[in-house]
Design a protein around this motif. Sequence first.
Motif, mmCIF file in Angstrom:
data_model
loop_
_atom_site.group_PDB
_atom_site.id
_atom_site.type_symbol
_atom_site.label_atom_id
_atom_site.label_comp_id
_atom_site.label_asym_id
_atom_site.label_seq_id
_atom_site.Cartn_x
_atom_site.Cartn_y
_atom_site.Cartn_z
ATOM 1 N N PRO A 14 0.717 -1.098 0.109
ATOM 2 C CA PRO A 14 0.033 -0.090 -0.094
ATOM 3 C C PRO A 14 0.885 1.411 0.021
ATOM 4 O O PRO A 14 1.939 1.164 0.390
ATOM 5 N N TYR A 42 1.142 6.438 4.348
ATOM 6 C CA TYR A 42 0.173 7.300 4.971
ATOM 7 C C TYR A 42 0.733 8.599 5.061
ATOM 8 O O TYR A 42 1.911 8.915 5.513
ATOM 9 N N SER A 73 -9.730 3.522 1.597
ATOM 10 C CA SER A 73 -8.521 3.456 1.308
ATOM 11 C C SER A 73 -7.663 2.603 2.371
ATOM 12 O O SER A 73 -7.807 2.759 3.541
ATOM 13 N N TRP A 106 -3.654 2.440 3.585
ATOM 14 C CA TRP A 106 -2.439 2.794 3.648
ATOM 15 C C TRP A 106 -1.541 1.960 4.375
ATOM 16 O O TRP A 106 -1.719 1.072 5.113
ATOM 17 N N ARG A 107 -0.141 2.642 4.126
ATOM 18 C CA ARG A 107 1.023 1.829 5.344
ATOM 19 C C ARG A 107 1.618 2.986 5.833
ATOM 20 O O ARG A 107 2.159 3.981 5.483
#
Length: 539
Positions: free
Chosen positions: A164, A167, A191, A193-194
């Motif tokens: 992903p 963030y 979504s 995110w990382r």
Amino acid sequence: MRLRRCTGPATALPTIEALSGGRLQREGADLTLRWSGQISLTRRILAVNIVALLLLAGGFFYLDSYRSRLVDSRVAEAAREARLIGEAIATSPPTARDALIARLARDTHARVRVYDPGGRQLADSSALGPVTFKLIDPHTERRGQDIGRFIDATIDTIVGAARPPLYREHGDGLGWPDIAAVRQSGRVATSVWRAPDRTPVITAVAALPGASGVVLTANNERDITWTVRAERFRLSMVLLIVTLMSVLLSLFLARTIVRPIRRLARAAVRVRLGRAREVVVPRLPSRRDEIGMLARALSDMSLALRARMDATEAFAADVTHEIKNPLASLRSAVEGLGRISDPDLQKRLIGIIRDDVHRLDRLITDISDASRVDAQLSRTKFVAVDIGALLAGLVAQRHDRGVERAIRLRFDRVVTDPLPVLGDGARLERVFENLLDNAVSFSPDAGVVSVNATREQDELVIRIDDEGPGVPADQREAVFRRFQSIRPSGEAFGQHSGLGLAIARTVVEGHQGSIMAESREDRMSGARFVVRLPLVPAS
């Protein structure tokens, strides 16, 4: 199988194809290894165990799928929470909205933010109450977490897991892609995110009723990473234990299989190099498996080979001794013939020379047959031979030629059905000719030689009786040795080579049968030779 009566002494029934050659060829084809035959057995054992370990390591792929399912369920849950939070905020009075947002953030452990239609932030749960959303700086964590993140990155690379995006915070609400998606579609947008520490962050955006703005929730799902790491740790421990056990089992198999086979192979090579006398092939008596069977078979084979070598040497010594006697007599007669002028003495010496030449010719012929009979039997294609017809033909031929000293031959056949055995008709005929010659030579004038053939279960038993002096009990085994001959007192010297019975035993044993000398059951004087041969099965 259909059998027909034979008309001659060595007439064979229809040929039965020898299956051993084809069977060995098929077994050799079954045992042929293409590429793996070039690899040692130890490496193959290790390779097989490594394949099993790789299958177990496939559990890491399952963990990636498990993590994906967890993330998907959390995404759906975040979408429902964002929609419910938006409805709750829209229906609450403006004065109670901040307290509601703080309480919802505390209950859902998420960061809740509200934006107006222009993207301006109206409320943020982080400023209204306790902080429920906080990203971890990986540089502030213990070193063990660095190792965990490195393992995560390595396994994600191996299994090909999707990565992903990182963030990032956006000061303007319009910078969030989820808000832009909701403004276009009007539905909930999510979504994944990382976070900087590689944990998943899930954002969800839902529109407030009445187009008064949107609500954005953000959850740092660190528990997903912890759960996957815990399962991965357990799987790693299992894999480590199984790997150790696999290595130990491989070494055990290599020790119990490869080492004894290697020792047997070295012993076989030493035997092949001509050192059979000094080689001791391990018999491995404590092993009852196939390796033990192979060791004992090789040991027995080496002992048989050693016995065959000893017998060959003894046979060569006996041949030398037997040939020297007529050669010495022949040389003496030839030397005397040149010195004597008396015609009568010369005629006697010529007679001695003629007898010695005949004796040498007979001896060489029998020696040749005795030395080749084993090899010839191993190459001969056995066919079904009717022994009853063969014996009847031999007796009839002797009657037609006339038997010396008025000796009578009698064939007592109990059954008239064919008596088939698998064998070489010519060799079996030679056996019974030798036995008949032996019986006739020992029989007195006008004596009776009887031949009897009977079935006994799955064996054919042939008995040949004579009325001679018989074979002493202590000589019944010795008469079958090479150059061992107990002849009648009135027979001229050198009429027999002493190999007839030895050849007969070799041929009979080559046909999986037996031959022995016995006393006659009717207590009359004379000898009885008994030949047992396996009958062809009825099928």
